[in-house]
Design an enzyme around this catalytic site. Structure first.
Site, PDB file in Angstrom:
ATOM      1  N   ARG A 109       0.724  -1.249  -0.083  1.00  0.00           N
ATOM      2  CA  ARG A 109      -0.129  -0.115  -0.130  1.00  0.00           C
ATOM      3  C   ARG A 109       1.030   1.083   0.050  1.00  0.00           C
ATOM      4  O   ARG A 109       1.675   1.323   0.711  1.00  0.00           O
ATOM      5  CB  ARG A 109      -0.801  -0.040   1.233  1.00  0.00           C
ATOM      6  CG  ARG A 109      -1.627   1.286   1.442  1.00  0.00           C
ATOM      7  CD  ARG A 109      -2.583   1.325   2.718  1.00  0.00           C
ATOM      8  NE  ARG A 109      -3.228   2.315   2.770  1.00  0.00           N
ATOM      9  CZ  ARG A 109      -3.151   3.235   4.071  1.00  0.00           C
ATOM     10  NH1 ARG A 109      -2.478   2.670   4.874  1.00  0.00           N
ATOM     11  NH2 ARG A 109      -3.786   4.343   4.235  1.00  0.00           N
ATOM     12  N   HIS A 145      -2.987  10.881   1.603  1.00  0.00           N
ATOM     13  CA  HIS A 145      -2.418  10.502   2.745  1.00  0.00           C
ATOM     14  C   HIS A 145      -1.846  12.090   3.501  1.00  0.00           C
ATOM     15  O   HIS A 145      -0.507  12.425   3.548  1.00  0.00           O
ATOM     16  CB  HIS A 145      -1.287   9.616   2.639  1.00  0.00           C
ATOM     17  CG  HIS A 145      -1.107   8.789   4.074  1.00  0.00           C
ATOM     18  ND1 HIS A 145      -1.382   7.551   4.006  1.00  0.00           N
ATOM     19  CD2 HIS A 145      -0.545   9.383   5.124  1.00  0.00           C
ATOM     20  CE1 HIS A 145      -0.892   7.247   5.398  1.00  0.00           C
ATOM     21  NE2 HIS A 145      -0.399   8.292   6.002  1.00  0.00           N
ATOM     22  N   GLU A 172      -7.083   8.176   6.906  1.00  0.00           N
ATOM     23  CA  GLU A 172      -7.425   8.798   8.275  1.00  0.00           C
ATOM     24  C   GLU A 172      -7.912  10.285   8.318  1.00  0.00           C
ATOM     25  O   GLU A 172      -7.032  11.241   8.563  1.00  0.00           O
ATOM     26  CB  GLU A 172      -5.859   8.673   9.009  1.00  0.00           C
ATOM     27  CG  GLU A 172      -5.530   7.421   9.351  1.00  0.00           C
ATOM     28  CD  GLU A 172      -4.435   7.211  10.163  1.00  0.00           C
ATOM     29  OE1 GLU A 172      -3.683   8.330  10.563  1.00  0.00           O
ATOM     30  OE2 GLU A 172      -3.909   6.025  10.418  1.00  0.00           O
ATOM     31  N   ASN A 186      -7.228   1.464  10.001  1.00  0.00           N
ATOM     32  CA  ASN A 186      -5.830   1.456  10.747  1.00  0.00           C
ATOM     33  C   ASN A 186      -6.214   1.394  12.250  1.00  0.00           C
ATOM     34  O   ASN A 186      -6.814   2.107  12.828  1.00  0.00           O
ATOM     35  CB  ASN A 186      -5.415   3.001  10.443  1.00  0.00           C
ATOM     36  CG  ASN A 186      -4.826   3.102   8.963  1.00  0.00           C
ATOM     37  OD1 ASN A 186      -5.092   2.070   8.100  1.00  0.00           O
ATOM     38  ND2 ASN A 186      -4.465   4.285   8.805  1.00  0.00           N
TER      39      ASN A 186
END
Ligand code: IFM
Length: 454
Positions: free
Chosen positions: A76, A120, A166, A294
């Protein structure tokens, strides 16, 4: 050693562009908020930045060869938005796209399945200057346009796509507490950033699907079971637990899977919640193929959990074994995985799950210790979490894979280069790689999987 996972279960590792690539201003790449933030004095604990870090922009092959030698099924990684679109929108930087094209080919060549994360945390700086990043609604639309550019180029070979990584952390640490880029300390923008990221997610899912019908698309959320800080919580503390859970977990889960936000949270925090435009929640609730989770640890809530939020994560069980998570000062709590997956089964329709991150650094936060390659603590950590994961599967959860965080010792955000979490040790001065014991342990675990048996 474990009994093997079922045949289609995949095991790999996870990374993110800013944390490993370096090449921060090469071949037409634009600035991201992390380039600017890490170059600002005092923002990164050890004074380092991501200019070079693991230098994978110049050499990814070495690491792919190492991953292949460790039997990895999947990898990933994230795409740097400003490498592909230097201004965040408009003109495409072909050299940036070429880089990811080569990376994907090299992975496939070794039989490693690429999982691409589109965001990200490294918002193009130009979008921050113009719209305050995801605090501005426009950024959600530009995110979807960027997703389209990337899938047009890679979608024939990459089938697994993660829109966001996230979103809670980006909104919380970046725009509320100011500890991450862009360094904004403003509770008033927190929910705007959270909502616009989810809107961007929904729009990006639409963009990806409009391009191809053969993709496996999901979102990655950090998830924390929330516990009361005291052993005998009173009603107010229990209420705080519920609020914290809605703030950190349910806001995102409910948005994506139910197309609504928790009402109680909104009515309590009414001064800071954003206006939701008509149609937004329908956009956010796009069908997804999987939920990326996560999972590191749990959180504790006290009465005043929300002001200031982080100070209230207390060490309730000092006798628990500590693991050196840089930010959370975390306890290992593998059983939390069972709690979370039970919730997904019972309340969110039992979605397909990939554990897209789980990992640790040395329990005592000692840099020298954490650089060692005989990382028995990491093996123990992984075996406990994988054990819990196996139990969650036995209980009925559809968990299809595990990605360890992380492949390489990298740039761990505000902790800089001083928080090694890799199964491969990196000497950042020489770029020398050394596989840790945990890497070999994973290699043997994978070799023992059903999918590897003829
Ligand atoms: O390094 C981070 C990653 O970027 C997001 N999840 C947590 C990891 C460890 O802190």
């Amino acid at each position: 050693m474990f009994t093997p996972f079922k045949k289609d279960f995949i095991i790999g590792t996870s990374t993110a562009a800013y944390q490993i690539e370096g090449g921060w201003n090469e071949d037409g790449k634009g600035l991201s908020i992390w380039d600017v933030f890490s170059h600002t004095k005092g923002k990164i604990r050890d004074g380092s930045n991501g200019d070079v870090t693991c230098d994978t922009y110049h050499d990814f092959q070495t690491d792919i060869d190492l991953m292949s030698s460790l039997n990895m099924d999947a990898y990933r990684f994230s795409v740097s938005w400003s490498r592909v679109l230097p201004e965040g929108k408009g003109a495409v930087n072909q050299k940036g796209l070429d880089y990811y094209d080569r990376l994907v080919n090299a992975l496939l060549e070794k039989g490693i399945r690429p999982f691409v994360t589109l965001f990200h945390w490294d918002t193009p700086y130009a979008l921050f200057q113009q719209y305050k990043g995801f605090a501005g609604r426009e950024t959600a639309q530009y995110f979807a346009e960027y997703a389209k550019v990337v899938v047009e180029r890679l979608g024939d070979r990459v089938k697994d796509w993660i829109t966001l990584n996230e979103p809670w952390e980006h909104a919380m640490f970046g725009h509320f507490l100011g500890e991450h880029a862009p360094g904004i300390k403003n509770p008033w923008t927190y929910f705007k950033v959270a909502h616009h990221q989810l809107l961007g997610h929904g729009l990006a899912v639409q963009a990806l699907r409009s391009e191809r019908s053969d993709l496996n698309i999901g979102i990655t959320l950090s998830q924390f079971p929330v516990y009361p800080a005291s052993f005998h919580p009173n009603e107010k503390e229990l209420d705080s637990v519920e609020m914290a859970d809605m703030f950190v977990n349910r806001f995102y889960l409910d948005g994506v899977f139910k197309g609504k936000y928790p009402e109680k949270l909104f009515s309590r925090l009414w001064p800071i919640v954003p206006k939701i435009a008509p149609g937004d929640m329908e956009t956010i609730r796009q069908p997804v193929d999987f939920l990326g989770v996560n999972y590191y640890t749990r959180m504790y809530a006290t009465r005043k959990w929300y002001i200031p939020f982080l100070k209230t994560w207390v060490d309730r069980n000092p006798s628990d074994e500590r693991y050196g998570h840089p930010v959370l000062g975390a306890h290992a709590f593998p059983d939390g995985l069972k709690e979370l997956t039970r919730r997904y089964r019972e309340e969110y329709g039992n979605p397909v799950i990939y554990i897209t991150e789980n990992g640790t650094t040395e329990p005592g936060h000692n840099l020298e210790e954490s650089q060692r390659t005989d990382d028995t603590y990491r093996i123990k950590y992984m075996s406990h979490y994988l054990g819990a994961l196996k139990e969650a599967i036995d209980e009925g959860s559809d968990i299809r894979g595990y990605f360890h965080w992380t492949t390489l010792d990298n740039f761990e955000w505000s902790s800089g280069l001083s928080c090694p979490m890799g199964i491969i040790k990196v000497d950042h001065k020489t770029q020398q790689r050394t596989i840790r014991d945990s890497g070999y342990w994973l290699r043997d675990l994978i070799a023992n999987q059903e999918s590897r048996r003829r």
